[in-house]
Design a protein around this motif. Structure first.
Motif, PDB file in Angstrom:
ATOM      1  N   ALA A   1       0.833  -1.207   0.000  1.00  0.00           N
ATOM      2  CA  ALA A   1       0.000   0.000   0.000  1.00  0.00           C
ATOM      3  C   ALA A   1       0.870   1.260   0.000  1.00  0.00           C
ATOM      4  CB  ALA A   1      -0.949  -0.002   1.196  1.00  0.00           C
ATOM      5  N   VAL A   2       1.925   1.263   0.808  1.00  0.00           N
ATOM      6  CA  VAL A   2       2.832   2.422   0.844  1.00  0.00           C
ATOM      7  C   VAL A   2       3.509   2.586  -0.513  1.00  0.00           C
ATOM      8  CG1 VAL A   2       4.960   3.340   1.855  1.00  0.00           C
ATOM      9  CG2 VAL A   2       3.207   2.344   3.339  1.00  0.00           C
ATOM     10  N   ALA A   3       3.939   1.493  -1.111  1.00  0.00           N
ATOM     11  CA  ALA A   3       4.568   1.558  -2.435  1.00  0.00           C
ATOM     12  C   ALA A   3       3.585   2.111  -3.466  1.00  0.00           C
ATOM     13  CB  ALA A   3       5.065   0.175  -2.847  1.00  0.00           C
ATOM     14  N   ARG A   4       2.331   1.685  -3.370  1.00  0.00           N
ATOM     15  CA  ARG A   4       1.298   2.159  -4.316  1.00  0.00           C
ATOM     16  C   ARG A   4       1.061   3.655  -4.134  1.00  0.00           C
ATOM     17  NH1 ARG A   4      -0.716   2.171  -9.114  1.00  0.00           N
ATOM     18  NH2 ARG A   4      -2.954   2.483  -9.204  1.00  0.00           N
ATOM     19  N   VAL A   5       1.061   4.121  -2.883  1.00  0.00           N
ATOM     20  CA  VAL A   5       0.923   5.556  -2.631  1.00  0.00           C
ATOM     21  C   VAL A   5       2.059   6.305  -3.323  1.00  0.00           C
ATOM     22  CG1 VAL A   5       1.080   7.347  -0.836  1.00  0.00           C
ATOM     23  CG2 VAL A   5      -0.381   5.352  -0.472  1.00  0.00           C
ATOM     24  N   GLY A   6       3.271   5.791  -3.227  1.00  0.00           N
ATOM     25  CA  GLY A   6       4.419   6.425  -3.878  1.00  0.00           C
ATOM     26  C   GLY A   6       4.253   6.496  -5.382  1.00  0.00           C
ATOM     27  N   VAL A   7       3.801   5.390  -5.989  1.00  0.00           N
ATOM     28  CA  VAL A   7       3.582   5.362  -7.437  1.00  0.00           C
ATOM     29  C   VAL A   7       2.532   6.399  -7.832  1.00  0.00           C
ATOM     30  CG1 VAL A   7       2.643   3.954  -9.318  1.00  0.00           C
ATOM     31  CG2 VAL A   7       4.319   2.969  -7.753  1.00  0.00           C
ATOM     32  N   LEU A   8       1.420   6.439  -7.091  1.00  0.00           N
ATOM     33  CA  LEU A   8       0.348   7.382  -7.413  1.00  0.00           C
ATOM     34  C   LEU A   8       0.790   8.830  -7.216  1.00  0.00           C
ATOM     35  CD1 LEU A   8      -2.647   5.416  -5.865  1.00  0.00           C
ATOM     36  CD2 LEU A   8      -2.120   5.720  -8.291  1.00  0.00           C
ATOM     37  N   GLN A   9       1.586   9.100  -6.167  1.00  0.00           N
ATOM     38  CA  GLN A   9       2.085  10.457  -5.963  1.00  0.00           C
ATOM     39  C   GLN A   9       2.983  10.893  -7.114  1.00  0.00           C
ATOM     40  OE1 GLN A   9       3.870  10.188  -2.056  1.00  0.00           O
ATOM     41  NE2 GLN A   9       2.019  10.966  -1.048  1.00  0.00           N
TER      42      GLN A   9
ATOM     43  N   GLU B   1       5.072   8.264   3.883  1.00  0.00           N
ATOM     44  CA  GLU B   1       6.174   8.766   3.076  1.00  0.00           C
ATOM     45  C   GLU B   1       6.819   7.622   2.320  1.00  0.00           C
ATOM     46  OE1 GLU B   1       9.023  10.852   5.480  1.00  0.00           O
ATOM     47  OE2 GLU B   1       7.546  12.283   6.197  1.00  0.00           O
ATOM     48  N   PRO B   2       6.367   7.397   1.113  1.00  0.00           N
ATOM     49  CA  PRO B   2       6.996   6.337   0.318  1.00  0.00           C
ATOM     50  C   PRO B   2       8.418   6.740  -0.057  1.00  0.00           C
ATOM     51  CG  PRO B   2       5.010   7.183  -0.752  1.00  0.00           C
ATOM     52  CD  PRO B   2       5.275   8.036   0.431  1.00  0.00           C
TER      53      PRO B   2
END
Length: 181
Positions: free
Chosen positions: A24-32, A169-170
């Motif tokens: 989920a954190v990695a996905r947040v980073g990709v989306l950001q 914070e990804p």
């Protein structure tokens, strides 16, 4: 009977394990990063659109300035007739108005940059013109935070309790500075 409040059902995905949370954190980073790319592209497009519009508008702006300058010269030369001897502040030319508008006095040259402003204030004080320097009073928030109990009984002011924010914070990968040969 107490009024019941309903809460909306949430459709969020709640991680069920550490691995799920990591993904989920990695996905947040990709989306950001996707949002940053979209925003950058938008700003690039807006910049190009604005530049093109400025180029297209430049001739019209220049012609308007020339026409207004010419109208000012002609209107000033014919002001007495146009205003019926000063009875009016404008003249209707059929396709629009020309008018003389009184402007207010304004102080120019007061710097906004802190260092230059401080120097200007010192210069005024040294010249004996303290009456042109305003003393500003404001609430000292840092002092209130040091003594919150002293604020009791003061209407309208309070100290909000410290809290905790949740931040994701990804990690972001950056390109290396070395160039492959």
């Amino acid at each position: 009977m107490a009024k019941r409040t309903k809460t909306k059902a949430s459709n969020v995905v709640v991680p069920q394990s550490r691995d799920d949370a990591t993904r989920a954190v990695a996905r947040v980073g990709v989306l950001q990063r996707e949002l940053e790319l979209i925003e950058t592209d938008m700003n690039d497009q807006l910049g190009r659109i604005k530049e093109r519009a400025e180029l297209l508008a430049a001739p019209a702006k220049a012609e308007i300035d020339d026409l207004k300058t010419g109208l000012r010269v002609w209107s000033d030369a014919n002001r007495d007739a146009l205003t019926e001897g000063g009875k009016r502040k404008h003249a209707d030319l059929g396709t629009g108005l020309v008018r003389w508008v009184q402007t207010r006095a304004a102080v120019r040259g007061v710097p906004r940059e802190a260092e230059k402003l401080a120097a200007t204030i010192k210069t005024l004080i040294a010249a004996g013109l303290q009456r042109f320097v305003r003393t500003k009073h404001e609430v000292d928030r840092e002092a209130i935070l040091r003594e919150p109990e002293a604020l009791k009984g003061v209407a309208g002011l309070s100290v909000a309790a410290e809290g905790e924010d949740f931040v994701v914070e990804p990690y972001a990968e950056t390109l290396s500075k070395e160039v492959a040969a």
